[in-house]
Design an enzyme around this catalytic site. Sequence first.
Site, PDB file in Angstrom:
ATOM      1  CD  GLU A   1     -45.142   0.885   4.657  1.00 27.97           C
ATOM      2  OE1 GLU A   1     -46.074   0.091   4.542  1.00 27.97           O
ATOM      3  OE2 GLU A   1     -45.213   2.096   4.307  1.00 27.97           O
TER       4      GLU A   1
ATOM      5  CG  ASP B   1     -42.954  -3.509   4.335  1.00 32.27           C
ATOM      6  OD1 ASP B   1     -43.181  -2.704   3.408  1.00 32.27           O
ATOM      7  OD2 ASP B   1     -43.723  -3.720   5.280  1.00 32.27           O
ATOM      8  CB  ILE B   2     -41.562  -0.644   8.897  1.00 28.68           C
ATOM      9  CG1 ILE B   2     -40.178   0.004   8.662  1.00 28.68           C
ATOM     10  CG2 ILE B   2     -41.984  -0.498  10.360  1.00 28.68           C
ATOM     11  CD1 ILE B   2     -40.139   1.479   8.943  1.00 28.68           C
TER      12      ILE B   2
END
Length: 376
Positions: free
Chosen positions: A293, A250-251
């Site tokens: 994301e 996950d960004i």
Amino acid sequence: MKEIGMPSLEKNIIFLGTHTNVVKAVLDSRVDAGIIRTDVLEKMQEDNLISLSDIKVLNTKKHSDFPFLVSTELYPEWILAKTPHTSEYLTNEVLSTLLKLSTRPKTNQEFRLTTPIDNSKVHALMKEFNIYPYQKEPYTFIDALLKYKYFFLGLFIPFIMAIFFIMHIQRLNKKLREHAIEIENFNATLEHEVEERTHQLTLLNSKLKELANTDELTRIDNRRHFFLLATQYFYSSKRNNLELYIFSLDIDLFKQVNDTYGHAIGDEVLKSFCHTIKEIIRQSDLFGRIGGEEFCICIQNTTLEGATTLAEKIRESIQNTTTIVGTQELPKITVSIGISSIQKGDNEIFDIIKRSDEALYRAKRNGRNQVQIILK
């Protein structure tokens, strides 16, 4: 003018021995008339012995196309023919009768030669076969053609019909060849078009497959396709007792990127993020966008140490990557990663993903930009 022909019965009959003697006796006025074969007169004139202007032929007859003098229906007047099977006895009797050598037959049988009243059939045959004295010119092809014109016509008509039939067959064959060439050209064109359409359909199917299986923005596997392939990896690992690891990524703080720089820059950040990871993982590793994301990586045939090393390499590369789009440098980002592995009690791939998601949430709670592991 002296006369030659049939003499009067009231006058005396004198036998002079030969036809020539008869002619000479008439010309010398020793007799009034004589009986001879008329062709003798023409022969004597041809030999310049007499002139026909000095002699009159009695009872002259005219036959069509007949060139000689004649006073009877027969020409020559005396005709005798003997066939091979006729006996000598019969021949002698006929000669005796004609020449009046004997009036008594040697046997009880009598043989007589009678002259036909109508000799036109004989003349007709002589004319038809061009036999002397009707032999005017050499027998030519034209004569044969005229004589056998119906026979030649009977041959000519089938010949012409055969020629026209052959020409008709040739025209049909020519048309068939032309049609064959047209069909061949049409088939070649059709085959080319089919190949072209098949190629286009292949490209289209490939494109549709790509659209169905690929995330449109990042060009990696979409959620559905990733789970499909990861499930196949899961059952393969279970069957062959192989190690399998799931990374949940996950960004960090990606919402701030969108809020600060806009969604267009956010999209470029996502593309740069995926590009960096694809350069690191193996070709056999699965990489998919789960949503927004959030991403997943599935790897086989490695150890826990190898999986951890790979995760740290990805994290560091994302942290240290600088990307410029056009003239603008993209904002720096970091990534949080959760790792889990296949266990004996797992029934499906989602059992592993659930644990990797828990590890991801722990990494975020602990300050982000780090790797956390939950195996069981």
